[in-house]
Motif scaffolding. Structure first.
Motif, PDB file in Angstrom:
ATOM      1  N   THR A 198       0.829  -1.210   0.000  1.00  0.00           N
ATOM      2  CA  THR A 198       0.000   0.000   0.000  1.00  0.00           C
ATOM      3  C   THR A 198       0.864   1.261   0.000  1.00  0.00           C
ATOM      4  O   THR A 198       0.557   2.246  -0.689  1.00  0.00           O
TER       5      THR A 198
ATOM      6  N   VAL B  24       2.228   1.785  -3.546  1.00  0.00           N
ATOM      7  CA  VAL B  24       1.222   2.336  -4.460  1.00  0.00           C
ATOM      8  C   VAL B  24       1.000   3.821  -4.180  1.00  0.00           C
ATOM      9  O   VAL B  24       0.920   4.648  -5.106  1.00  0.00           O
TER      10      VAL B  24
ATOM     11  N   TYR C  27      -1.031  -5.419  -6.267  1.00  0.00           N
ATOM     12  CA  TYR C  27      -0.618  -4.035  -6.542  1.00  0.00           C
ATOM     13  C   TYR C  27      -1.619  -3.370  -7.483  1.00  0.00           C
ATOM     14  O   TYR C  27      -2.005  -2.210  -7.291  1.00  0.00           O
TER      15      TYR C  27
ATOM     16  N   GLU D 140      -3.825  -0.143  -6.565  1.00  0.00           N
ATOM     17  CA  GLU D 140      -3.595   1.001  -7.449  1.00  0.00           C
ATOM     18  C   GLU D 140      -4.896   1.461  -8.095  1.00  0.00           C
ATOM     19  O   GLU D 140      -5.176   2.670  -8.191  1.00  0.00           O
TER      20      GLU D 140
END
Length: 477
Positions: free
Chosen positions: A283, A286, A322, A326
């Protein structure tokens, strides 16, 4: 049985002592002693003692030598080849990677290899086929095979818990064993999910791509024609048209990338990942990557990782997770007004119910919907990522369609921040592959909350405390 097969049995039977031979030997001994007694060579007492001894020895020999021998020995050489063939067949069946079952009278499972037990979820007990495979056409084909009818091939599909396509081959087998039901049914199950999905994805890709690409291609063709003709020498029009053409080209690029990403996810959706991912670090990565986008609009992204000390390890594919995080943070930034705040929360070791209802409702009248969820398991624990924005919100009637391909809410289908309509569809399919959950809550004019959660990689102590203070902020300068 052939002559060669009979010979060993006869030889073994001839080697055993017979009662007639024992009686004849005892009789000869008694007669010899009787002749000697008559001739005066033996006294009457010696004769009686010797005769009694002969008879006793004969009886003992009969009871020991005769009864301890196998009455009807089974010649090992007769059945050895057949036993070896049966053992080899069973070994090969157990090692086959495809599910194979032998169905007996009444539809009862008599044998199932490990692949079949895994595929159908069979336990140690083997019950009726109808209790583990609820496909009427397959059961009818099995019943026909048990009656001795010709074999059949049946295709069937299931939608829960995941979509799958299976081809079932059924063939009758006649056994040599005596009985009123000489037939058995051999059932072989072949998983055609990959091939069916690939075929459908090719068709969907062509249909969706041609539909979505038609508008930007038409725009590009019109601008090129205009620039080649009337606006050839108009510098102002040329610059404006080239700017529009750049936007349309970028839209096509995003669309193609999203279509390819969705196709890859759908191809492997039925195969859960085996890796481990730290939600905390992912996190943060991102958020740092999207920090310039947020800064350009003066949007603050708050990262709250409370309750995840020591890492938040979940089972998953890092690249796909991811992409999920994202998509959610990028959408929150895209549809939030300038100068607003996006809150991202990470939790670890929570139950499914807590993951679906993480935090307080953003509004008493907000709509909340679970788009996909894992199987019910009270002992299961999950890592959670929750993204809350301050955008315009989504009406309750649109929530069930958010994860549909190319669906965009009214008011989001045009403009500089318009998307392809594939982002949330990609999120849903990735979450499905990870056997996780995906929920949404939204209220018009207040904002939206998107929550995804994934099974933890290791056993953890349950964490049900959901309130915490932000530990890290990534804000615009």
């Amino acid at each position: 049985m052939t002559k060669d097969q009979k010979t060993p049995a006869k030889r073994l039977a001839g080697d055993r002592p017979r009662r007639r031979d024992i009686a004849l030997s005892v009789s000869i001994g008694v007669v010899v002693m009787l002749v000697l007694a008559v001739a005066g060579e033996l006294s009457a007492g010696a004769f009686l003692g010797g005769a009694t001894a002969f008879i006793a020895l004969g009886l003992v020999y009969y009871l020991t030598a005769l009864t301890t021998a196998e009455p009807n020995p089974r010649p090992a050489s007769v059945n050895a080849p057949r036993d070896l063939e049966a053992e080899a067949s069973v070994t090969m069946l157990e090692r086959l990677p495809i599910p194979v079952l032998l169905i007996g009278a009444g539809g009862r499972i008599e044998r199932a290899n490990p692949a079949a037990r895994t595929f159908l979820g069979l336990g140690a007990e083997r019950g009726l086929l109808s209790t583990v495979l609820r496909q009427p056409r397959v059961l009818e084909a099995v019943s026909a095979a048990l009656r001795g009818d010709r074999g059949a091939t049946v295709e069937y599909s299931t939608l829960a818990p995941l979509e799958s396509h299976v081809r079932a081959y059924v063939e009758p087998i006649r056994l040599s064993a005596p009985g009123p039901m000489p037939f058995r049914a051999m059932l072989v199950l072949a998983d055609d999910t990959n091939s069916k999905r690939a075929e459908r994805m090719r068709a969907d890709f062509l249909a969706n791509a041609s539909h979505e690409l038609r508008t930007p291609l038409a725009s590009l063709a019109g601008f090129i024609e205009t620039l080649s003709g009337p606006a050839r020498d108009d510098e102002e029009a040329r610059d404006r048209f080239l700017e529009i053409m750049t936007v349309q080209t970028e839209r096509m690029r995003r669309l193609i990338n999203d279509l390819l990403s969705l196709s890859r996810v759908e191809m492997n959706e039925h195969m859960p990942p085996t890796g481990s991912v730290d939600l905390d670090n992912l996190t943060l990565d991102v958020s740092e990557a999207l920090a310039p986008v947020a800064a350009s609009r003066n949007i603050i992204v708050d990262i709250d990782e409370a309750g995840t000390e020591g890492g938040a390890q979940v089972r998953g594919d890092r690249d796909q997770l991811y992409e999920v995080v994202e998509n959610l943070i990028q959408n929150a930034i895209k549809y939030s007004p300038d100068g607003s705040r996006v809150k991202v929360s990470v939790r670890y070791g929570v139950s499914r119910d807590s993951a679906e209802h993480l935090g307080a409702r953003i509004d008493p009248d907000s709509g909340r919907l679970t788009l996909t969820a894992p199987a019910l398991d009270p002992d299961a624990r999950f890592g959670v990522v929750r993204v809350q924005d301050q955008g315009g919100g989504i009406e309750r009637r649109y929530l069930p369609r958010l994860a549909e391909r190319f669906f965009r809410v009214d008011g989001q289908k045009s403009g500089p921040t318009s998307g392809t309509g594939l982002g949330l569809a990609i999120v849903k399919h990735i979450v499905n592959r990870h056997r996780g959950g995906f929920t949404v809550e939204s209220a018009p004019e207040i904002g939206s909350v998107f929550t995804v959660f994934f099974p933890v990689a290791t056993a953890v102590k349950p964490v049900e405390t959901l309130e915490a203070t932000p530990r890290n902020d990534i804000a615009a300068p």
